[in-house]
Design a protein around this motif. Structure first.
Motif, PDB file in Angstrom:
ATOM      1  N   THR A 270     -31.830  24.273 -14.132  1.00  0.00           N
ATOM      2  CA  THR A 270     -31.981  25.123 -12.956  1.00  0.00           C
ATOM      3  C   THR A 270     -33.444  25.484 -12.744  1.00  0.00           C
ATOM      4  O   THR A 270     -34.198  25.687 -13.698  1.00  0.00           O
ATOM      5  CB  THR A 270     -31.151  26.411 -13.107  1.00  0.00           C
TER       6      THR A 270
ATOM      7  N   PRO B  68     -37.349  34.948 -10.187  1.00  0.00           N
ATOM      8  CA  PRO B  68     -37.012  34.478 -11.536  1.00  0.00           C
ATOM      9  C   PRO B  68     -36.780  35.627 -12.501  1.00  0.00           C
ATOM     10  O   PRO B  68     -37.285  36.734 -12.305  1.00  0.00           O
ATOM     11  CB  PRO B  68     -38.256  33.680 -11.943  1.00  0.00           C
TER      12      PRO B  68
ATOM     13  N   TYR C  30     -35.403  26.406 -16.236  1.00  0.00           N
ATOM     14  CA  TYR C  30     -34.432  26.844 -17.227  1.00  0.00           C
ATOM     15  C   TYR C  30     -33.889  25.664 -18.030  1.00  0.00           C
ATOM     16  O   TYR C  30     -33.954  24.507 -17.600  1.00  0.00           O
ATOM     17  CB  TYR C  30     -33.289  27.599 -16.544  1.00  0.00           C
TER      18      TYR C  30
ATOM     19  N   ASP D  42     -30.954  24.663 -18.605  1.00  0.00           N
ATOM     20  CA  ASP D  42     -29.844  23.901 -18.017  1.00  0.00           C
ATOM     21  C   ASP D  42     -30.264  23.078 -16.820  1.00  0.00           C
ATOM     22  O   ASP D  42     -29.419  22.500 -16.119  1.00  0.00           O
ATOM     23  CB  ASP D  42     -28.707  24.840 -17.622  1.00  0.00           C
TER      24      ASP D  42
ATOM     25  N   VAL E 107     -37.953  30.517 -21.044  1.00  0.00           N
ATOM     26  CA  VAL E 107     -38.103  29.940 -19.712  1.00  0.00           C
ATOM     27  C   VAL E 107     -39.521  29.402 -19.590  1.00  0.00           C
ATOM     28  O   VAL E 107     -40.478  30.040 -20.051  1.00  0.00           O
ATOM     29  CB  VAL E 107     -37.835  31.001 -18.615  1.00  0.00           C
TER      30      VAL E 107
ATOM     31  N   ILE F 248     -35.790  36.128 -17.063  1.00  0.00           N
ATOM     32  CA  ILE F 248     -35.691  35.451 -18.352  1.00  0.00           C
ATOM     33  C   ILE F 248     -34.379  35.881 -18.993  1.00  0.00           C
ATOM     34  O   ILE F 248     -34.221  37.051 -19.348  1.00  0.00           O
ATOM     35  CB  ILE F 248     -36.877  35.801 -19.262  1.00  0.00           C
TER      36      ILE F 248
ATOM     37  N   GLU G  97     -33.144  33.587 -24.586  1.00  0.00           N
ATOM     38  CA  GLU G  97     -33.581  32.278 -24.120  1.00  0.00           C
ATOM     39  C   GLU G  97     -35.074  32.277 -23.811  1.00  0.00           C
ATOM     40  O   GLU G  97     -35.716  33.325 -23.714  1.00  0.00           O
ATOM     41  CB  GLU G  97     -32.800  31.861 -22.867  1.00  0.00           C
TER      42      GLU G  97
ATOM     43  N   ALA H 264     -39.771  28.865 -12.193  1.00  0.00           N
ATOM     44  CA  ALA H 264     -39.167  29.113 -13.505  1.00  0.00           C
ATOM     45  C   ALA H 264     -38.193  27.984 -13.798  1.00  0.00           C
ATOM     46  O   ALA H 264     -37.254  27.749 -13.029  1.00  0.00           O
ATOM     47  CB  ALA H 264     -38.443  30.458 -13.513  1.00  0.00           C
TER      48      ALA H 264
END
Length: 286
Positions: A213, A254, A209, A211, A262, A256, A260, A207
């Motif tokens: 990650t 993971p 992200y 940012d 993903v 979500i 947001e 997953a």
């Protein structure tokens, strides 16, 4: 007065199992829903330890508890026999096993519930009765009623050729990214259900992200043709048919985040054209 089957009644609306509350069923029975308690917020689990020699307290992490929901209203039937039949349907709908409760909002939301108290039904006349049903959702999230699904094969690029002719003739390549995008429109993180269909060697699900990650899950065994591995990121289970394969999986589960999107990436130790990843999820609200 007679009611028209299929009509929506004034007030609240919900469906518990196969009983549509807030509407008139096919038999002409009117199910009024006048009480919906507990749908606004679940319970909270938290502890506070007083600071020694200082003001205030030390807070623990805060978690949601289960969500008890009370449904109450009035049943109006064309006859006594139909009222009795409606009562039996309501008792059966408030099941002892998992039952779906859907609440009619502008964006309908659902929870999986079980009966957690007596089904209270009181006669008002020979054709009307009041009811109160207590059910509890072990998972306190309110989910969108429509499940989202996306699929991807392993990443690959095929084709692509520039012929040595004048002018150059180009044959476009076909690319499979090995990625899907999962969006959560809700207000609390939601957790996808992931299935991987073999044959595939040591598949990995990552997953990605916004940012930067990355949370990845690596499966160290091989899936054969016809094998389907089910990874439940909420229950933290890994099943191949009825057998647990949790020992072969490592990494971070993971989810979500609310509001947001993903990117879920599918890779493996070796390419196989028939390997397929499927992700299923629902937006979730507090």
């Amino acid at each position: 007065m007679p009611y028209t089957p299929g009509n929506r009644l004034a007030g609240l609306g919900a469906t518990l199992g196969d009983v549509a509350l807030g509407s008139v069923d096919d038999a002409g029975v009117a199910w009024y829903l006048q009480t919906l308690e507990g749908w606004d917020s679940p319970e909270i689990r938290a502890q506070y330890s007083d600071r020694e020699g200082d003001h205030g307290a030390w807070p623990s992490p805060v978690y949601l508890g289960s969500r008890p929901v009370t449904l109450g209203g009035t049943i109006v039937a064309p006859s006594t026999a139909q009222l009795e039949e409606a009562m039996e349907r309501l008792r059966a709908a408030a099941g002892l096993t998992d039952t779906v409760l859907v609440v009619d909002e502008s964006d309908p939301k659902r929870a999986v519930v079980r009966r957690s108290g007596k089904v209270l039904i009181q006669y008002l006349t020979d054709t009307t009765a009041q009811y109160s049903v207590l059910v509890t959702a072990a998972d306190p999230r309110r989910y969108e009623s429509v499940e989202q699904t996306a699929q991807t094969a392993l990443p690959t690029t095929t084709g692509g050729l520039v012929l040595p002719a004048a002018p150059p003739l180009t044959i476009s390549a076909t690319t499979v990214s090995g990625q899907i995008t999962a969006t959560n429109r809700g207000s609390i993180a939601t957790r996808p259900l992931i299935t991987i269909a073999g044959p595939v060697q040591q598949p990995t699900v990552a997953a990605l992200y916004g940012d930067g990650t990355v949370r990845s899950l690596a499966y160290t065994d091989t899936l054969g043709a016809g094998d389907v591995l089910t990874i439940d990121t909420d229950a933290h289970t890994v099943m191949l048919g009825a057998a647990s394969r949790r020992r072969y999986l490592s990494g971070q589960w993971p989810e979500i985040p609310p509001g947001e999107s993903v990117t879920i990436a599918f890779t493996a130790a070796a390419y196989n054209a028939t390997a397929l990843l499927t992700a299923r999820w629902r937006s979730a609200w507090l």
